[in-house]
Every structure is written in C-alpha cells, then in structure tokens.
Design a protein around this motif. Structure first.
Motif, PDB file in Angstrom:
ATOM      1  N   LEU A 106      13.338   4.386  15.793  1.00 14.10           N
ATOM      2  CA  LEU A 106      12.888   3.013  15.573  1.00 14.10           C
ATOM      3  C   LEU A 106      11.367   2.944  15.521  1.00 14.10           C
ATOM      4  O   LEU A 106      10.791   2.327  14.621  1.00 14.10           O
ATOM      5  CB  LEU A 106      13.424   2.097  16.673  1.00 14.10           C
ATOM      6  CG  LEU A 106      13.012   0.628  16.579  1.00 14.10           C
ATOM      7  CD1 LEU A 106      13.655  -0.025  15.364  1.00 14.10           C
ATOM      8  CD2 LEU A 106      13.382  -0.106  17.841  1.00 14.10           C
ATOM      9  N   PHE A 107      10.703   3.609  16.461  1.00 11.55           N
ATOM     10  CA  PHE A 107       9.241   3.567  16.486  1.00 11.55           C
ATOM     11  C   PHE A 107       8.613   4.388  15.370  1.00 11.55           C
ATOM     12  O   PHE A 107       7.445   4.191  15.043  1.00 11.55           O
ATOM     13  CB  PHE A 107       8.710   3.997  17.854  1.00 11.55           C
ATOM     14  CG  PHE A 107       8.910   2.950  18.911  1.00 11.55           C
ATOM     15  CD1 PHE A 107       8.362   1.684  18.762  1.00 11.55           C
ATOM     16  CD2 PHE A 107       9.652   3.210  20.049  1.00 11.55           C
ATOM     17  CE1 PHE A 107       8.550   0.700  19.717  1.00 11.55           C
ATOM     18  CE2 PHE A 107       9.845   2.239  21.010  1.00 11.55           C
ATOM     19  CZ  PHE A 107       9.293   0.986  20.849  1.00 11.55           C
ATOM     20  N   ALA A 108       9.361   5.279  14.756  1.00 11.21           N
ATOM     21  CA  ALA A 108       8.863   5.984  13.566  1.00 11.21           C
ATOM     22  C   ALA A 108       9.069   5.131  12.318  1.00 11.21           C
ATOM     23  O   ALA A 108       8.265   5.174  11.382  1.00 11.21           O
ATOM     24  CB  ALA A 108       9.576   7.322  13.413  1.00 11.21           C
ATOM     25  N   GLY A 109      10.140   4.330  12.282  1.00 13.87           N
ATOM     26  CA  GLY A 109      10.456   3.532  11.106  1.00 13.87           C
ATOM     27  C   GLY A 109       9.653   2.256  10.992  1.00 13.87           C
ATOM     28  O   GLY A 109       9.320   1.822   9.884  1.00 13.87           O
ATOM     29  N   VAL A 110       9.308   1.654  12.115  1.00 10.71           N
ATOM     30  CA  VAL A 110       8.578   0.380  12.091  1.00 10.71           C
ATOM     31  C   VAL A 110       7.202   0.522  11.426  1.00 10.71           C
ATOM     32  O   VAL A 110       6.867  -0.275  10.540  1.00 10.71           O
ATOM     33  CB  VAL A 110       8.486  -0.238  13.510  1.00 10.71           C
ATOM     34  CG1 VAL A 110       7.496  -1.380  13.553  1.00 10.71           C
ATOM     35  CG2 VAL A 110       9.857  -0.709  13.960  1.00 10.71           C
ATOM     36  N   PRO A 111       6.361   1.510  11.781  1.00 15.97           N
ATOM     37  CA  PRO A 111       5.081   1.632  11.078  1.00 15.97           C
ATOM     38  C   PRO A 111       5.250   1.917   9.580  1.00 15.97           C
ATOM     39  O   PRO A 111       4.462   1.440   8.756  1.00 15.97           O
ATOM     40  CB  PRO A 111       4.382   2.804  11.767  1.00 15.97           C
ATOM     41  CG  PRO A 111       5.033   2.920  13.091  1.00 15.97           C
ATOM     42  CD  PRO A 111       6.436   2.442  12.897  1.00 15.97           C
ATOM     43  N   TYR A 112       6.278   2.671   9.238  1.00 17.91           N
ATOM     44  CA  TYR A 112       6.547   2.959   7.827  1.00 17.91           C
ATOM     45  C   TYR A 112       6.829   1.665   7.056  1.00 17.91           C
ATOM     46  O   TYR A 112       6.251   1.416   5.989  1.00 17.91           O
ATOM     47  CB  TYR A 112       7.733   3.927   7.726  1.00 17.91           C
ATOM     48  CG  TYR A 112       8.201   4.186   6.323  1.00 17.91           C
ATOM     49  CD1 TYR A 112       7.465   4.972   5.450  1.00 17.91           C
ATOM     50  CD2 TYR A 112       9.394   3.634   5.859  1.00 17.91           C
ATOM     51  CE1 TYR A 112       7.897   5.203   4.159  1.00 17.91           C
ATOM     52  CE2 TYR A 112       9.834   3.860   4.575  1.00 17.91           C
ATOM     53  CZ  TYR A 112       9.083   4.647   3.728  1.00 17.91           C
ATOM     54  OH  TYR A 112       9.508   4.870   2.458  1.00 17.91           O
ATOM     55  N   VAL A 113       7.700   0.819   7.596  1.00 18.96           N
ATOM     56  CA  VAL A 113       8.047  -0.431   6.928  1.00 18.96           C
ATOM     57  C   VAL A 113       6.852  -1.385   6.898  1.00 18.96           C
ATOM     58  O   VAL A 113       6.590  -2.040   5.893  1.00 18.96           O
ATOM     59  CB  VAL A 113       9.266  -1.087   7.616  1.00 18.96           C
ATOM     60  CG1 VAL A 113       9.513  -2.482   7.096  1.00 18.96           C
ATOM     61  CG2 VAL A 113      10.494  -0.226   7.433  1.00 18.96           C
ATOM     62  N   LEU A 114       6.104  -1.454   7.994  1.00 21.37           N
ATOM     63  CA  LEU A 114       4.918  -2.326   8.010  1.00 21.37           C
ATOM     64  C   LEU A 114       3.899  -1.886   6.974  1.00 21.37           C
ATOM     65  O   LEU A 114       3.232  -2.727   6.349  1.00 21.37           O
ATOM     66  CB  LEU A 114       4.308  -2.349   9.409  1.00 21.37           C
ATOM     67  CG  LEU A 114       5.145  -3.064  10.488  1.00 21.37           C
ATOM     68  CD1 LEU A 114       4.463  -2.939  11.853  1.00 21.37           C
ATOM     69  CD2 LEU A 114       5.391  -4.509  10.127  1.00 21.37           C
ATOM     70  N   THR A 115       3.760  -0.580   6.763  1.00 19.88           N
ATOM     71  CA  THR A 115       2.847  -0.074   5.734  1.00 19.88           C
ATOM     72  C   THR A 115       3.330  -0.483   4.345  1.00 19.88           C
ATOM     73  O   THR A 115       2.525  -0.895   3.498  1.00 19.88           O
ATOM     74  CB  THR A 115       2.732   1.455   5.814  1.00 19.88           C
ATOM     75  OG1 THR A 115       2.304   1.817   7.123  1.00 19.88           O
ATOM     76  CG2 THR A 115       1.760   1.997   4.791  1.00 19.88           C
ATOM     77  N   LEU A 116       4.629  -0.390   4.101  1.00 15.81           N
ATOM     78  CA  LEU A 116       5.164  -0.819   2.806  1.00 15.81           C
ATOM     79  C   LEU A 116       4.931  -2.302   2.580  1.00 15.81           C
ATOM     80  O   LEU A 116       4.578  -2.721   1.469  1.00 15.81           O
ATOM     81  CB  LEU A 116       6.663  -0.507   2.734  1.00 15.81           C
ATOM     82  CG  LEU A 116       7.061   0.952   2.608  1.00 15.81           C
ATOM     83  CD1 LEU A 116       8.577   1.087   2.618  1.00 15.81           C
ATOM     84  CD2 LEU A 116       6.495   1.573   1.356  1.00 15.81           C
ATOM     85  N   TRP A 117       5.128  -3.119   3.612  1.00 12.88           N
ATOM     86  CA  TRP A 117       4.906  -4.553   3.470  1.00 12.88           C
ATOM     87  C   TRP A 117       3.429  -4.883   3.290  1.00 12.88           C
ATOM     88  O   TRP A 117       3.082  -5.780   2.528  1.00 12.88           O
ATOM     89  CB  TRP A 117       5.450  -5.294   4.675  1.00 12.88           C
ATOM     90  CG  TRP A 117       6.941  -5.300   4.782  1.00 12.88           C
ATOM     91  CD1 TRP A 117       7.834  -4.987   3.804  1.00 12.88           C
ATOM     92  CD2 TRP A 117       7.698  -5.643   5.928  1.00 12.88           C
ATOM     93  NE1 TRP A 117       9.106  -5.107   4.271  1.00 12.88           N
ATOM     94  CE2 TRP A 117       9.066  -5.513   5.583  1.00 12.88           C
ATOM     95  CE3 TRP A 117       7.381  -6.041   7.210  1.00 12.88           C
ATOM     96  CZ2 TRP A 117      10.095  -5.779   6.466  1.00 12.88           C
ATOM     97  CZ3 TRP A 117       8.402  -6.296   8.089  1.00 12.88           C
ATOM     98  CH2 TRP A 117       9.750  -6.179   7.729  1.00 12.88           C
ATOM     99  N   ALA A 118       2.545  -4.167   3.998  1.00 11.57           N
ATOM    100  CA  ALA A 118       1.118  -4.441   3.923  1.00 11.57           C
ATOM    101  C   ALA A 118       0.556  -4.094   2.549  1.00 11.57           C
ATOM    102  O   ALA A 118      -0.344  -4.763   2.041  1.00 11.57           O
ATOM    103  CB  ALA A 118       0.365  -3.684   5.016  1.00 11.57           C
ATOM    104  N   THR A 119       1.055  -3.023   1.939  1.00 12.44           N
ATOM    105  CA  THR A 119       0.564  -2.607   0.612  1.00 12.44           C
ATOM    106  C   THR A 119       1.338  -3.256  -0.516  1.00 12.44           C
ATOM    107  O   THR A 119       1.070  -2.993  -1.683  1.00 12.44           O
ATOM    108  CB  THR A 119       0.662  -1.073   0.457  1.00 12.44           C
ATOM    109  OG1 THR A 119       2.032  -0.687   0.590  1.00 12.44           O
ATOM    110  CG2 THR A 119      -0.187  -0.369   1.476  1.00 12.44           C
ATOM    111  N   VAL A 120       2.281  -4.117  -0.209  1.00 15.30           N
ATOM    112  CA  VAL A 120       3.140  -4.833  -1.149  1.00 15.30           C
ATOM    113  C   VAL A 120       3.906  -3.851  -2.050  1.00 15.30           C
ATOM    114  O   VAL A 120       4.269  -4.169  -3.172  1.00 15.30           O
ATOM    115  CB  VAL A 120       2.348  -5.853  -1.982  1.00 15.30           C
ATOM    116  CG1 VAL A 120       3.271  -6.811  -2.715  1.00 15.30           C
ATOM    117  CG2 VAL A 120       1.403  -6.662  -1.124  1.00 15.30           C
TER     118      VAL A 120
END
Length: 127
Positions: A106-120
C-alpha cells in the motif's frame, strides 16, 4: 445552413446522411445554425464517419476493432494478475506476515498513484 458533406463519398455512411437530414429538421424547428466548418476527429482504429445532431462529423470505431481492443486489455490484465499473484505467494512463503506485506504494498502504491495524478498522466477520480 447545414455543413456540406460529399454525398458520393464512400466513407459517409447512410446513418450519417439520415442524421444530417434529421439535424437539418432540428435546426429549422429551433432556429439554430450548424457550424460552418465541421470538426473531424481522428482515431488510430478503423473508423467510420458519422454526424451528430450538432452537425459535427465525428469518427467512431468499428465494433470489431473495439472488441479486439477489449480482448487485448483482458488478456493483458489476466497475465499481469497471474504474475502479481505468484509474486505475492513467493513473498508470503518467505515472510509469513500478510498484514505487513499488504501495508508495504500500500505504501509503495500510494506515491506511485499520487505521482500519476500530479503529472496528469492519469486523471484523478472525482469523489
């Protein structure tokens, strides 16, 4: 006036011609003019031209290409899911702490998803 499309074009389907007639009737009844330069959108799939009620010519994917695309996505998901399950089974065999491993994932996946959302690169869901 309604945007002109070549009636003898092999690309223009009967549906789009019928839609053109219906949209002309719609514009005459509510006194709205169609766009003078219709917008044509392109798709990498095999497409057919259709005209929506707004008078715009759009391309829609053929049913066969859409079915093939969905089938490829399903096969890709299935094969990647098998790899993910094998990885999890090996990890649990080496360290039998399922809650700990799930927390690490979970803690590995959350930063990955936040990066995808931040870069659109992926649109964030609307909650």
């Amino acid at each position: 006036t309604l945007a002109k499309t070549p009636q003898n074009s092999p690309i223009v389907s009967k549906f789009s011609r019928n839609c053109k007639l219906r949209s002309r009737h719609l514009y005459n009844s509510i006194d709205v003019q169609a766009p003078k330069n219709p917008v044509v959108t392109r798709s990498p799939l095999s497409t057919t031209l259709e005209m929506n009620l707004g008078g715009e010519i759009i391309e829609t994917p053929n049913d066969l290409m859409r079915s093939i695309k969905i089938g490829v996505y399903f096969a890709l998901w299935y094969s990647l899911n098998i790899g993910y399950n094998i990885f999890n089974k090996k990890a649990l065999n080496s360290l039998p702490l399922p809650w700990t491993l799930a927390t690490f994932q979970l803690f590995a996946g959350v930063p990955y998803v936040l990066t995808l959302w931040a870069t659109v690169a992926r649109v964030a869901p609307k909650l």
